[in-house]
Design a protein around this motif. Structure first.
Motif, short mmCIF file in Angstrom:
data_model
loop_
_atom_site.label_atom_id
_atom_site.label_comp_id
_atom_site.label_asym_id
_atom_site.label_seq_id
_atom_site.Cartn_x
_atom_site.Cartn_y
_atom_site.Cartn_z
N ARG A 128 0.84 -1.20 0.00
CA ARG A 128 0.00 0.00 0.00
C ARG A 128 0.88 1.26 0.00
NH1 ARG A 128 -2.95 -1.33 4.33
NH2 ARG A 128 -4.48 -2.30 2.94
N ARG A 162 -11.30 5.26 -8.49
CA ARG A 162 -10.94 3.90 -8.04
C ARG A 162 -11.57 3.60 -6.69
NH1 ARG A 162 -5.15 3.91 -7.11
NH2 ARG A 162 -5.13 4.60 -9.27
N TYR A 163 -11.69 4.61 -5.85
CA TYR A 163 -12.25 4.42 -4.51
C TYR A 163 -13.67 4.99 -4.39
CZ TYR A 163 -7.55 2.92 -3.48
OH TYR A 163 -6.35 2.24 -3.49
N GLN A 177 -4.58 8.03 -1.26
CA GLN A 177 -4.73 6.67 -1.76
C GLN A 177 -4.48 5.66 -0.65
OE1 GLN A 177 -3.22 5.36 -5.77
NE2 GLN A 177 -1.78 4.19 -4.54
N SER A 178 -3.46 5.89 0.16
CA SER A 178 -3.16 4.98 1.27
C SER A 178 -4.30 4.93 2.27
CB SER A 178 -1.87 5.43 1.99
OG SER A 178 -0.77 5.38 1.13
N ASP A 212 -7.27 3.09 0.68
CA ASP A 212 -6.98 1.67 0.46
C ASP A 212 -7.03 0.90 1.78
OD1 ASP A 212 -6.01 -0.21 -1.78
OD2 ASP A 212 -4.64 -0.65 -0.13
#
Length: 462
Positions: free
Chosen positions: A143, A177-178, A264-265, A268
């Motif tokens: 990640r 994406r999320y 993003q981290s 995720d």
């Protein structure tokens, strides 16, 4: 590459400090002892020795860690150079390490395998892997590796391809994406949507300025908002930079790149926060409609700003982004920016400057950064310098008439636009590695992502 396969058939990696090297060497076979003497190896930092086996392939690797630090710690930079310096094969750690040290070793191994090959023929794929011990969370490391690679790719990409539109597209790729709620405000719409400072800085570019805004997470969770400076290229504007200062200005979006990597981290890992990300994206260009020294521009906060220098543009786009973020009274507001040369003069390229509304919070983040080999250094929001931003015709100037304390002055400017957030962190980072070191080639550096991720995880995960 990291795997959890058996150590059978893999090559052991021995880690030794200078102080303990002789005692360790004494416990080896006579052939190994003689080989180490022949290679003049004494455990020096970044020095490695391959111990040959009977077939000429490595039977073991000995890695020097240098002088033992005062604290029992391991830095990822001590392993980042190994994948490049070792032949293809499977490797494992010969000794047991603490959870933290093993994690740092494994992350360094991953970080050192980054390549930016968009504009040249890709190097042949390597067949090299590390068998990690059970106390390493591979998913977490992957990640953070992906987040670091995203940030480094954005910073390494030259400005002809990493335009404000391209940066917005990269941000939207993460957002989609999320499954984030997202919007982009472009060009003259910035004026009607009340982002006049972003528009003023970016309007001279052939690619329209824009503001990217996306949200993710449960509304019941604490609100964390990230704001990143996205200056895709900085000519300095009409106060034009000299050529030597302009050559690296593709990296002036480093704050935005780090914010996207951190976001993003967070998403995720599904951290229990309500995340908002705001990135003003511009190019500070020169044209007939460029903003000028002496102009007075409006801001979202309602404060007027006299332009003392067009090369202090990052704080102008950030002030609109911060004002937007502040309106929601977030639990924590963090901005990241490649903002001042003064921070580099004070702290150098490896230590981002940290400013905070809460000194205890800053101290905790500094502690976490050291543990993560992702350091920051706390500088004060010294109120005695606040009058340096005074203007005779506007609410404030974007620069000081003095040449002193430039990083603090910039932070104090931004502070004028944060009044409702419960806590605020401002990070002035460099985002670049200017010299080749093992595992750290010249090019983009992903600073503060790991430190902030670990800090947020400790703060919000119960």
């Amino acid at each position: 590459m990291l795997t959890t396969e058996s150590h059978a058939g893999s090559v052991p990696i021995h880690l030794v400090h200078e102080e303990t090297f002789e005692a360790w060497r004494a416990g080896q076979s006579e052939v190994v002892r003689n080989w180490l003497v022949a290679n003049a190896f004494k455990g020096e930092r970044f020095k490695i020795v391959l111990i040959p086996g009977e077939q000429g392939t490595p039977a073991a690797v000995v890695v020097g860690l240098g002088r033992r630090p005062a604290r029992d710690e391991f830095s990822c930079w001590q392993s980042a150079g190994l994948p490049d310096r070792l032949p293809d094969g499977r490797y494992h750690l010969a000794q047991s390490l603490s959870d933290a040290a093993a994690t740092q070793f494994a992350f360094g191994w991953l970080y050192g395998q980054y390549r930016f090959e968009r504009y040249r023929r890709a190097a042949p794929a390597r067949a090299i892997s590390l068998q990690v011990p059970a106390n390493v969370d591979i998913a977490e490391l992957e990640r953070l590796r992906a987040a670091s690679a995203l940030a480094r790719d954005l910073v390494n990409t030259p400005a002809n391809d990493m335009t404000p539109e391209a940066l917005a597209n990269a941000a939207l790729e993460v957002a989609r994406r999320y499954e984030c709620r997202h919007r982009v405000v472009v060009g003259d719409a910035l004026l009607s949507e009340r982002f006049p400072a972003v528009h003023a800085v970016g309007r001279a570019s052939a690619v329209a300025p824009r503001l990217i805004d996306f949200e993710w997470g449960n509304a019941a969770h604490p609100k964390v908002t990230l704001v990143g400076k996205g200056v895709c290229f900085d000519s300095g504007g009409l106060d034009i930079k000299p050529a030597a200062s302009m050559i690296l200005m593709k990296k002036d979006l480093g704050g935005a790149a780090a914010v996207l990597g951190l976001a993003q981290s967070i998403m995720d890992a599904k951290l229990p926060v309500r995340l908002r990300v705001i990135v003003p994206a511009v190019e500070n260009a020169i044209s007939a409609n460029a903003f000028r020294p002496g102009d007075v521009i409006a801001t979202r906060k309602g404060l007027s700003v006299e332009i003392g220098n067009t090369d202090a543009e990052g704080r102008l786009i950030l002030c609109d982004g911060l004002a937007l973020a502040d309106e929601e009274k977030p639990d924590l507001l963090i901005d990241m920016a490649t903002l001042t040369g003064a921070a580099r003069v004070a702290l150098g390229p490896e230590l981002p400057a940290l400013f905070a509304s809460d000194d205890a919070m800053a101290a905790e983040l500094v502690k976490v950064g050291l543990a993560e080999s992702d350091p920051l250094w706390h500088l004060p929001l010294w109120p005695g310098y606040d009058d340096e931003l005074s203007s005779k015709i506007a609410d404030l100037n974007n620069v000081s008439a003095s040449g002193f304390s430039g990083a603090i002055i910039a932070a104090l400017f931004l502070k004028r636009f944060v009044s409702e957030a419960r806590a605020w962190l401002h990070i002035d980072l460099y985002s670049w590695n200017g010299k080749d070191r093992p595992g750290r080639p010249v090019g983009a550096e992903a600073q503060c992502i790991r430190a902030l991720y670990a800090f947020l995880k400790a703060r919000y995960v119960r």
